[in-house]
Motif scaffolding. Structure first.
Motif, PDB file in Angstrom:
ATOM      1  N   ILE A  11       0.842  -1.198   0.000  1.00  0.00           N
ATOM      2  CA  ILE A  11       0.000   0.000   0.000  1.00  0.00           C
ATOM      3  C   ILE A  11       0.877   1.249   0.000  1.00  0.00           C
ATOM      4  O   ILE A  11       0.672   2.168  -0.793  1.00  0.00           O
ATOM      5  CB  ILE A  11      -0.974   0.006   1.192  1.00  0.00           C
ATOM      6  N   LYS A  15       0.593   3.233  -3.451  1.00  0.00           N
ATOM      7  CA  LYS A  15      -0.237   4.419  -3.281  1.00  0.00           C
ATOM      8  C   LYS A  15       0.529   5.632  -2.770  1.00  0.00           C
ATOM      9  O   LYS A  15      -0.020   6.725  -2.704  1.00  0.00           O
ATOM     10  CB  LYS A  15      -1.396   4.112  -2.317  1.00  0.00           C
ATOM     11  N   LEU A  17       1.407   6.161   0.254  1.00  0.00           N
ATOM     12  CA  LEU A  17       0.861   6.496   1.563  1.00  0.00           C
ATOM     13  C   LEU A  17       1.812   6.066   2.675  1.00  0.00           C
ATOM     14  O   LEU A  17       2.771   5.338   2.436  1.00  0.00           O
ATOM     15  CB  LEU A  17      -0.489   5.787   1.760  1.00  0.00           C
ATOM     16  N   ASN A  54      -1.197  -3.405  -7.583  1.00  0.00           N
ATOM     17  CA  ASN A  54      -2.225  -2.375  -7.429  1.00  0.00           C
ATOM     18  C   ASN A  54      -3.537  -2.986  -6.968  1.00  0.00           C
ATOM     19  O   ASN A  54      -4.216  -2.444  -6.095  1.00  0.00           O
ATOM     20  CB  ASN A  54      -2.411  -1.613  -8.741  1.00  0.00           C
ATOM     21  N   ALA A  57      -3.184  -3.885  -3.312  1.00  0.00           N
ATOM     22  CA  ALA A  57      -3.206  -2.676  -2.485  1.00  0.00           C
ATOM     23  C   ALA A  57      -4.629  -2.163  -2.324  1.00  0.00           C
ATOM     24  O   ALA A  57      -5.047  -1.788  -1.216  1.00  0.00           O
ATOM     25  CB  ALA A  57      -2.310  -1.598  -3.098  1.00  0.00           C
ATOM     26  N   GLU A  58      -5.398  -2.141  -3.403  1.00  0.00           N
ATOM     27  CA  GLU A  58      -6.799  -1.703  -3.333  1.00  0.00           C
ATOM     28  C   GLU A  58      -7.617  -2.617  -2.426  1.00  0.00           C
ATOM     29  O   GLU A  58      -8.434  -2.155  -1.624  1.00  0.00           O
ATOM     30  CB  GLU A  58      -7.423  -1.656  -4.730  1.00  0.00           C
ATOM     31  N   LEU A  61      -6.653  -1.904   1.174  1.00  0.00           N
ATOM     32  CA  LEU A  61      -7.207  -0.620   1.594  1.00  0.00           C
ATOM     33  C   LEU A  61      -8.701  -0.748   1.891  1.00  0.00           C
ATOM     34  O   LEU A  61      -9.200  -0.189   2.869  1.00  0.00           O
ATOM     35  CB  LEU A  61      -6.976   0.449   0.527  1.00  0.00           C
TER      36      LEU A  61
END
Length: 70
Positions: A11, A15, A17, A54, A57-58, A61
């Motif tokens: 993540i 992202k 973050l 990706n 990660a989504e 999240l």
């Protein structure tokens, strides 16, 4: 619980973050680290790997959002 072949930290890498997870080994482990620059190098060399990271990660999240709202 993570097992053989699992990873964390995607993540933050994908992202951009702050880190959202911490891991503690409960048994003898081999842990590998990948710098952000090396991670992006891997993503540039394999579009399918980039898409998978990706997606993961989504997904993670979404799990964090669900736990926060619960």
């Amino acid at each position: 619980v993570l097992g053989t072949g699992d990873w964390l930290g995607e993540i933050a890498l994908v992202k951009g973050l702050a880190r959202t997870a911490t891991a503690t080994a409960v048994e003898r482990s081999v842990v590998l680290s990948l710098s952000r620059a090396d991670f992006y190098g891997v993503m540039q060399n394999s579009i399918l790997t980039g898409i998978e990271f990706n997606r993961l990660a989504e997904q993670r999240l979404d799990e964090l959002r669900t736990k926060t709202l619960a």
